[in-house]
Design a protein around this motif. Structure first.
Motif, PDB file in Angstrom:
ATOM      1  N   ALA A 153       0.836  -1.418  -0.069  1.00 43.90           N
ATOM      2  CA  ALA A 153       0.008  -0.150   0.144  1.00 43.90           C
ATOM      3  C   ALA A 153       0.855   1.193   0.075  1.00 43.90           C
ATOM      4  N   VAL A 154       0.339   2.469  -0.176  1.00 40.31           N
ATOM      5  CA  VAL A 154       1.046   3.773  -0.126  1.00 40.31           C
ATOM      6  C   VAL A 154       1.732   3.663   1.187  1.00 40.31           C
ATOM      7  N   GLY A 155       3.143   4.084   1.282  1.00 39.09           N
ATOM      8  CA  GLY A 155       3.547   4.150   2.438  1.00 39.09           C
ATOM      9  C   GLY A 155       4.269   2.913   3.002  1.00 39.09           C
ATOM     10  N   ASP A 156       3.894   1.758   2.710  1.00 38.03           N
ATOM     11  CA  ASP A 156       4.453   0.396   2.927  1.00 38.03           C
ATOM     12  C   ASP A 156       5.927   0.107   2.458  1.00 38.03           C
ATOM     13  N   VAL A 157       6.830  -0.039   3.471  1.00 43.40           N
ATOM     14  CA  VAL A 157       8.021  -0.692   2.894  1.00 43.40           C
ATOM     15  C   VAL A 157       8.129  -1.861   2.528  1.00 43.40           C
ATOM     16  N   HIS A 158       8.634  -1.920   1.158  1.00 39.55           N
ATOM     17  CA  HIS A 158       8.831  -3.312   0.608  1.00 39.55           C
ATOM     18  C   HIS A 158       9.980  -3.542  -0.348  1.00 39.55           C
ATOM     19  N   ALA A 159      10.550  -4.609  -0.607  1.00 40.60           N
ATOM     20  CA  ALA A 159      11.801  -4.803  -1.527  1.00 40.60           C
ATOM     21  C   ALA A 159      11.578  -5.948  -2.254  1.00 40.60           C
ATOM     22  N   LEU A 160      12.272  -6.384  -3.304  1.00 38.59           N
ATOM     23  CA  LEU A 160      12.396  -7.531  -4.232  1.00 38.59           C
ATOM     24  C   LEU A 160      13.751  -7.896  -4.540  1.00 38.59           C
ATOM     25  N   ARG A 161      13.961  -9.137  -4.574  1.00 37.08           N
ATOM     26  CA  ARG A 161      15.241  -9.993  -4.897  1.00 37.08           C
ATOM     27  C   ARG A 161      14.824 -11.112  -5.519  1.00 37.08           C
ATOM     28  N   GLU A 162      15.772 -11.582  -6.323  1.00 36.51           N
ATOM     29  CA  GLU A 162      15.851 -12.965  -7.098  1.00 36.51           C
ATOM     30  C   GLU A 162      17.212 -13.361  -7.019  1.00 36.51           C
ATOM     31  N   GLU A 163      17.357 -14.399  -5.940  1.00 37.21           N
ATOM     32  CA  GLU A 163      18.512 -14.978  -5.869  1.00 37.21           C
ATOM     33  C   GLU A 163      18.905 -16.489  -6.315  1.00 37.21           C
ATOM     34  N   ARG A 164      18.119 -16.795  -7.358  1.00 34.16           N
ATOM     35  CA  ARG A 164      18.453 -18.032  -7.888  1.00 34.16           C
ATOM     36  C   ARG A 164      19.048 -18.131  -9.356  1.00 34.16           C
ATOM     37  N   ALA A 165      19.368 -19.229  -9.578  1.00 38.14           N
ATOM     38  CA  ALA A 165      20.118 -19.367 -11.205  1.00 38.14           C
ATOM     39  C   ALA A 165      19.289 -19.167 -12.320  1.00 38.14           C
ATOM     40  N   GLU A 166      17.818 -19.144 -11.937  1.00 37.08           N
ATOM     41  CA  GLU A 166      16.753 -19.065 -13.103  1.00 37.08           C
ATOM     42  C   GLU A 166      16.332 -17.505 -13.099  1.00 37.08           C
ATOM     43  N   PRO A 167      15.689 -16.908 -13.975  1.00 39.28           N
ATOM     44  CA  PRO A 167      15.132 -15.787 -13.920  1.00 39.28           C
ATOM     45  C   PRO A 167      13.984 -15.751 -13.645  1.00 39.28           C
ATOM     46  N   ALA A 168      13.137 -14.728 -13.098  1.00 37.44           N
ATOM     47  CA  ALA A 168      11.845 -14.879 -12.762  1.00 37.44           C
ATOM     48  C   ALA A 168      10.965 -13.911 -13.570  1.00 37.44           C
ATOM     49  N   THR A 169       9.876 -14.009 -13.701  1.00 42.07           N
ATOM     50  CA  THR A 169       8.853 -12.807 -14.449  1.00 42.07           C
ATOM     51  C   THR A 169       7.802 -12.570 -13.488  1.00 42.07           C
ATOM     52  N   LEU A 170       7.504 -11.079 -13.556  1.00 39.52           N
ATOM     53  CA  LEU A 170       6.501 -10.977 -12.913  1.00 39.52           C
ATOM     54  C   LEU A 170       5.796  -9.466 -13.528  1.00 39.52           C
ATOM     55  N   LEU A 171       4.432  -9.397 -12.907  1.00 39.17           N
ATOM     56  CA  LEU A 171       3.752  -8.192 -13.385  1.00 39.17           C
ATOM     57  C   LEU A 171       3.780  -7.257 -12.184  1.00 39.17           C
ATOM     58  N   MET A 172       4.117  -5.788 -12.369  1.00 31.86           N
ATOM     59  CA  MET A 172       3.854  -4.841 -11.490  1.00 31.86           C
ATOM     60  C   MET A 172       2.637  -3.961 -11.836  1.00 31.86           C
ATOM     61  N   ALA A 173       1.660  -3.986 -10.943  1.00 35.38           N
ATOM     62  CA  ALA A 173       0.472  -3.238 -10.967  1.00 35.38           C
ATOM     63  C   ALA A 173       0.590  -2.163 -10.114  1.00 35.38           C
ATOM     64  N   LEU A 174       0.665  -0.865 -10.640  1.00 40.79           N
ATOM     65  CA  LEU A 174       0.715   0.395  -9.922  1.00 40.79           C
ATOM     66  C   LEU A 174      -0.731   1.110  -9.885  1.00 40.79           C
ATOM     67  N   SER A 175      -1.195   1.705  -8.566  1.00 43.80           N
ATOM     68  CA  SER A 175      -2.451   2.480  -8.605  1.00 43.80           C
ATOM     69  C   SER A 175      -2.293   3.469  -7.644  1.00 43.80           C
ATOM     70  N   PRO A 176      -2.668   4.744  -8.136  1.00 46.21           N
ATOM     71  CA  PRO A 176      -3.231   4.722  -9.435  1.00 46.21           C
ATOM     72  C   PRO A 176      -2.211   4.831 -10.493  1.00 46.21           C
ATOM     73  N   GLY A 177      -2.324   4.610 -11.734  1.00 47.24           N
ATOM     74  CA  GLY A 177      -1.499   4.731 -12.970  1.00 47.24           C
ATOM     75  C   GLY A 177      -0.545   5.693 -12.574  1.00 47.24           C
ATOM     76  N   VAL A 178       0.886   5.336 -13.007  1.00 48.70           N
ATOM     77  CA  VAL A 178       1.773   6.006 -12.684  1.00 48.70           C
ATOM     78  C   VAL A 178       2.923   5.828 -14.183  1.00 48.70           C
ATOM     79  N   PRO A 179       3.064   6.851 -14.998  1.00 47.05           N
ATOM     80  CA  PRO A 179       3.985   6.632 -16.026  1.00 47.05           C
ATOM     81  C   PRO A 179       5.445   6.391 -15.556  1.00 47.05           C
ATOM     82  N   ARG A 180       5.881   5.242 -15.717  1.00 45.09           N
ATOM     83  CA  ARG A 180       7.106   4.792 -15.232  1.00 45.09           C
ATOM     84  C   ARG A 180       8.155   4.613 -16.383  1.00 45.09           C
ATOM     85  N   GLU A 181       7.805   4.604 -17.447  1.00 45.58           N
ATOM     86  CA  GLU A 181       8.596   4.221 -18.765  1.00 45.58           C
ATOM     87  C   GLU A 181       9.871   4.921 -18.676  1.00 45.58           C
TER      88      GLU A 181
END
Length: 113
Positions: A54-82
């Motif tokens: 949620a807005v203001g929540d501390v969070h982080a991501l990491r991927e420590e394995r030998a294989e890649p990972a795929t995910l979707l990030m959904a931002l609300s409200p919409g934010v132009p991040r390109e």
């Protein structure tokens, strides 16, 4: 809402613990395994799992394995991040903090990495 695909490279540190003041993020794992930090501890997310910051929540991501990972990030409200994602690939260390600040990324110390 903005939705961005993300392919995390093997052994990707991902973003350190941080929060946003203007939008929330939902992460949906499509493939591989991703470690998600919810401000209290780390948990492993598998394909089909989701995590919400949620807005203001501390969070982080990491991927420590030998294989890649795929995910979707959904931002609300919409934010132009390109522009932010494109500049991350080329920004120099001197300007990195300014880029994060301009795009509502607030990194915090004192959380386990």
């Amino acid at each position: 809402m903005s939705i961005y695909p993300w392919r995390m490279s093997p052994s990707s540190r991902g973003p350190a613990p941080h929060f946003h003041t203007t939008f929330s993020e939902t992460f949906i794992v499509e493939g591989g395994e991703v470690d998600y930090f919810d401000g209290q501890g780390w948990q492993t997310l598998l394909p089909g799992d989701t995590a919400y910051a949620a807005v203001g929540d501390v969070h982080a991501l990491r991927e420590e394995r030998a294989e890649p990972a795929t995910l979707l990030m959904a931002l609300s409200p919409g934010v132009p991040r390109e522009e932010y994602f494109a500049r991350l690939a080329t920004v120099n260390e001197r300007d990195l903090n300014l880029l994060h600040e301009a795009h509502d990324n607030h990194f915090v110390d004192g959380y386990g990495r």
